[in-house]
Motif scaffolding. Sequence first.
Motif, short mmCIF file in Angstrom:
data_model
loop_
_atom_site.label_atom_id
_atom_site.label_comp_id
_atom_site.label_asym_id
_atom_site.label_seq_id
_atom_site.Cartn_x
_atom_site.Cartn_y
_atom_site.Cartn_z
N GLU A 61 0.77 -1.32 -0.07
CA GLU A 61 0.05 0.11 -0.15
C GLU A 61 1.04 1.43 0.09
O GLU A 61 0.56 2.27 -0.61
CB GLU A 61 -1.01 -0.14 1.10
CG GLU A 61 -1.95 -1.23 1.21
CD GLU A 61 -2.66 -1.31 2.55
OE1 GLU A 61 -3.47 -1.91 2.61
OE2 GLU A 61 -2.32 -0.50 3.41
N PHE A 62 2.04 1.27 0.82
CA PHE A 62 3.01 2.37 0.68
C PHE A 62 3.48 2.43 -0.71
O PHE A 62 3.56 3.71 -1.10
CB PHE A 62 3.83 1.89 1.81
CG PHE A 62 5.08 3.15 1.65
CD1 PHE A 62 4.96 4.26 2.50
CD2 PHE A 62 6.26 2.71 1.00
CE1 PHE A 62 6.02 4.97 2.40
CE2 PHE A 62 7.32 3.71 1.20
CZ PHE A 62 7.00 4.95 1.89
N GLY A 63 3.98 1.32 -1.41
CA GLY A 63 4.42 1.73 -2.59
C GLY A 63 3.50 2.24 -3.66
O GLY A 63 3.72 3.11 -4.34
N GLU A 64 1.95 1.71 -3.52
CA GLU A 64 1.15 2.12 -4.51
C GLU A 64 0.84 3.59 -3.97
O GLU A 64 0.82 4.25 -5.11
CB GLU A 64 -0.27 1.30 -4.10
CG GLU A 64 -0.14 0.01 -4.52
CD GLU A 64 -1.52 -0.78 -4.14
OE1 GLU A 64 -1.44 -1.75 -4.63
OE2 GLU A 64 -2.41 -0.20 -3.56
N ASN A 65 0.88 4.14 -2.97
CA ASN A 65 0.81 5.54 -2.50
C ASN A 65 1.76 6.14 -3.01
O ASN A 65 1.77 7.44 -3.52
CB ASN A 65 0.88 5.82 -0.94
CG ASN A 65 0.50 7.13 -0.47
OD1 ASN A 65 -0.15 7.95 -1.14
ND2 ASN A 65 1.18 7.38 0.81
N MET A 66 3.10 5.78 -2.90
CA MET A 66 4.41 6.68 -3.37
C MET A 66 4.25 6.82 -4.90
O MET A 66 4.90 7.77 -5.52
CB MET A 66 5.64 5.72 -2.94
CG MET A 66 5.95 5.79 -1.42
SD MET A 66 6.43 7.42 -0.67
CE MET A 66 7.89 7.70 -1.75
N ALA A 67 3.51 5.78 -5.59
CA ALA A 67 3.62 5.75 -6.98
C ALA A 67 2.64 6.86 -7.56
O ALA A 67 2.60 7.13 -8.64
CB ALA A 67 3.36 4.29 -7.61
N LYS A 68 1.78 7.13 -6.55
CA LYS A 68 0.57 8.11 -7.00
C LYS A 68 1.23 9.54 -7.44
O LYS A 68 2.37 9.90 -7.03
CB LYS A 68 -0.45 8.36 -5.73
CG LYS A 68 -1.26 7.07 -5.57
CD LYS A 68 -2.55 7.34 -4.45
CE LYS A 68 -3.25 6.24 -4.12
NZ LYS A 68 -4.30 6.38 -3.23
N ASN A 69 0.62 10.25 -7.99
CA ASN A 69 0.95 11.54 -8.40
C ASN A 69 -0.33 12.59 -7.94
O ASN A 69 -1.01 12.67 -9.01
CB ASN A 69 1.32 11.82 -9.80
CG ASN A 69 2.19 13.07 -9.84
OD1 ASN A 69 2.48 13.73 -9.13
ND2 ASN A 69 2.37 13.49 -11.02
N PRO A 70 -0.40 13.12 -6.96
CA PRO A 70 0.78 13.21 -5.83
C PRO A 70 0.56 12.24 -5.13
O PRO A 70 -0.28 11.67 -4.93
CB PRO A 70 0.49 14.90 -5.55
CG PRO A 70 -0.93 14.85 -5.73
CD PRO A 70 -1.41 14.27 -6.80
N THR A 71 1.89 12.21 -4.34
CA THR A 71 1.86 11.13 -3.23
C THR A 71 1.33 11.86 -1.91
O THR A 71 1.51 12.92 -1.79
CB THR A 71 3.54 10.66 -2.88
OG1 THR A 71 4.04 10.44 -4.02
CG2 THR A 71 3.63 9.78 -1.74
N ASP A 72 0.49 10.87 -1.45
CA ASP A 72 -0.13 11.11 0.03
C ASP A 72 0.72 11.02 1.02
O ASP A 72 0.98 10.00 1.59
CB ASP A 72 -1.39 10.40 0.07
CG ASP A 72 -2.03 10.83 1.34
OD1 ASP A 72 -3.33 10.71 1.38
OD2 ASP A 72 -1.60 11.78 2.23
N TRP A 73 1.62 12.16 1.23
CA TRP A 73 2.92 12.07 2.33
C TRP A 73 2.29 11.72 3.75
O TRP A 73 3.00 11.05 4.35
CB TRP A 73 3.76 13.22 2.21
CG TRP A 73 4.48 13.41 0.99
CD1 TRP A 73 3.96 14.31 -0.17
CD2 TRP A 73 5.64 12.61 0.55
NE1 TRP A 73 4.78 14.22 -1.22
CE2 TRP A 73 5.76 12.92 -0.94
CE3 TRP A 73 6.12 11.63 0.95
CZ2 TRP A 73 6.61 12.65 -1.88
CZ3 TRP A 73 7.24 11.03 0.11
CH2 TRP A 73 7.42 11.38 -1.18
N PRO A 74 1.09 12.31 4.05
CA PRO A 74 0.97 12.12 5.63
C PRO A 74 0.52 10.55 5.65
O PRO A 74 0.85 9.90 6.71
CB PRO A 74 -0.26 13.00 5.75
CG PRO A 74 0.01 14.10 4.86
CD PRO A 74 0.55 13.49 3.66
#
Length: 751
Positions: free
Chosen positions: A124-137
Motif C-alpha cells: 500500500e505504501f508503494g502504491e501511495n508513493m507511486a501516486k501523483n501526487p503522493t499522499d505524504w501524511p
Amino acid sequence: MKIIKSRYNQRINVIFALTLVIGVVFSSLVYWRGVEVSSMTNELITEEIPNYELLRSLANNMTEQERILYEYYADDETERLDEFQDMVLATNELIERLVREFGDIQPLMKTQEASNSINEIGLEFGENMAKNPTDWPLARVQLKEITRIREEALPQIGLLLAITGDSVLKSENLILNDLEQVRFFVIGYGVLTLIIAYIVAKAFKAYLSSSATSQRLALFPMRNPNPVISIDNKNSVTYRNPASDKLLTRLEMSLEQVSELLAPDLKEYQINVLSSENKTSESFQFKIKAFEFECELHWHEDQQQWDLHLTDITDRKKAEYELNFLAFHNPETELRNQYQLARDVDELYASDTNFTLGLFEIRSFSQLIAGRGIDTATQVTKEVSKSLEQITMAMCPNDCCIYHIGEKSFAFLTTIYLNNESIHRLVADMNKKIAGTAFSCQSQVQLDYGFSLAPEHGSSYTDILKNARTALDTSARNDDIEQILFNPELGARLEYEQQLISDMREAIEEEGFELYFQPQLSLKSKKIIGAEVLIRWNNKGKWISPGEFIPLAESSGLIVKLGDWILRTACIKALKLIEAGLEDLVVAVNISPKQFGRSDFLDKVRTVLEETGLPPRNLELEITEGVIIYNEEETIETLTSLKNLGVMLAIDDFGTGYSSLSYLKKFDIDKLKIDQSFVRHIQTEQADESIVRTIIDLGRNLHLKLIAEGVEEIEQLEILKSLGCDEIQGYFFSKPLPENAFVDFVSDHKE
C-alpha cells in the motif's frame, strides 16, 4: 569320561549360546542407542542450530524491509519497491521454513501475521508513493505502522529463539542420556563377558572367546574419535589413544605433554568417586586454552586405574552462550535488555536491597527516523548508549548498569540510593555529555528522564517500572525537569488522567459533550457576524476545563474522533441557527493539527456539509500556523480544495507560532485571528500594541479580515478599533453561550 566330556561340552555350548544371545541383545541395544544418538545429533546440527540462524535472518529481513521503505520514502527511487518485493519473498520463504520446523505455534503465527501486515502495508505504501501526487501524511502513517508492527514482532522472535534454545538443551540432555545408557550397556556387557570368561577359563573355547572379546574391546579406544586416556592411582598417564595425539597437535603441544590434558581439579572429582560406595564415574567440564571439554571419569578398582573420555564441546558452549546472550542483550548495542532488567530487579527485591531505577528516552525519535532514516537512527542509538555507559560507569563503576530496553529507551539501575539532588546532578551530567557529543544525525539529541526509588515507589518490577515511566511521561509532557523523580502525586495524577481519558472515550460515544457559541462582532457594522464554537464537558456533575481534557485527547489519540464530532455537531447546530433567521451567521470551528493532517479530512468536511445541508459559506475552519509550516505542499492542496468547497479559512492564534509572510502569500486564507496574548495587555504594553498594529497592517495589505480574541475591556476595544481591526470576540462583548442563550443574545442585540 565321554559322558562327562559330553556334559561339559553341553555346558560349554549352553554358555556359548547364552553369551551369543546376550551379546546380540546388548549389541542391538547399543546399536539402537547409537542410531538414536546419531539421529538426535544430526537433528541438532541440521535443524535446531540452523533454526536459530533462520530466526536471526527473519529479524534482520523485517528490519531490512522497514529500512528499504524508509529509504524509498526519503529518495523516492522506485527501484526500492523491487528491493522490498525481493525481501518480501525472502522473508516469506524464511517463515515457511520456520513453520515447517516449528508448526503453527503462537509466537511464529504472530510473527507471520506481523510480516504479512508489513508486506500489505508496504505494498500500500508503494502504491501511495507511486501516486501523483503522493499522499505524504499517509506515507508517514504507514511507515510508523510498519515500525510499530516490527517492534511488536521482536519479542515473538525472541520467544522463538528461547524455544530453539530450550530445544537445543533438550536434545543435548537426550544425547547425553543415550550416551550414558550406551556406556552402561558396554560396561555391563564387558563385565558379563569377564564373568563368563572366568567360568570357562580352563576351557579352550572359552579362552578363544575371551581373547576375541578382549581384542575387540582393545580396538574401541584406538578407533574412538574422542581422546581416551588411562592413568594409574598416582595420576601418571599409562595409555592414550590416537585421538589424544591429534588433540595435542591441535593444541600445539608435544606428545610428552599429554598430562596437560588432565583437568587441574581432577583430584577433587576422584575423591568424590572414591568416597561414594556406589559411584564409579564422574562427569565434569573444564577448559584447555580456548577449548572446552566434557570429561567422563571412570574408576576401575580391579585394575587400580582411571579412564578419562574427553569430548570437545567448544562449539556447543559457544552456541549456548550466543543464544543466552541474544536472550538477555540488545543485538544492536549489546547492552542488557528488558528481560535482564526484570531479572536483576527481582533479585534486588529478593535480597531486600534498596535501589534506584531510571528510564531514559531519546526525544523525537520517530522524527529522527522519518528525517534521517532507520540506519542513522540506529547508529544514533548506539552512540547514545555509549555516552550513557561512560557517564554511569564514571559515577559508579561497580554499582550501576545501563540497559537498552526498547528501540529508543534505556534503563539505569543502581544499588546507590539516589536522592532528588543526586538525580538532578546525574541528569545534568548526562545532558552536558549528550549536548557535547557529535552524533551521526548531525543534530542535537535530547533525552527525557524518569526515576523511581525502591522500595517506597513499588514492591515489584512492574510497579517500580510503571512509576518510573509515569515520572518520565510527566516530565516529558510538561518539559519540566523538576518532575523526573516519581512521587505519589504523580501517580495519583496519572490515575486521574487515565480515568479522564476513559470517561472522555465514553463521552465521545455517548455524545456527552456540549458546544457553546462565543459571538463575534463586526466593529464597523456593529452586527454579530459569526460565532466560534467552543467545546464544554460536564463529567459526572463536574465541569472539566478544555485546557485539561484537550491535551489528553491529543496525547491519547482521541482528538480526531472528538474533532470529527465537533465539526459535525457544529454544522448541525449552525443549520438550525440559519433556519432560525440567522442566514449570514458564520460558525468558526477549530481544527486540530492531527485532524487536519489526516488524508481523509477533506472528504470528511465534504461529507459533513452534504449530509447536514449546511451552506459552505456559513462554515469557517480555523487552523494553526504549525500545520501550514510543516506540511506546505499538502496544505496548499487541502486549503485549495476547501476553498473550492466554499468554506471560509482562518489562521488561529496568529503571531504565536511560525508566522511567515511567505505562506500568507501562498495560501488562500480569508482571516487572521490575533491571539489574545497580544490583546490582554494592549492598553498598557506598547510592545503588544505595536505587534497588533503590524498584524493588522499586514492583513490589510493582503486583503485579509482581522479578528481579535480575548477582548475583555473597553480600552482594548477602543485601541483595536483605532488600529483598524475588523472584528472582535471576548468577554467584553459576550462569554461563550449555550445554543439557546446564544440565539436569545443575537435577538436581543438586533433589537
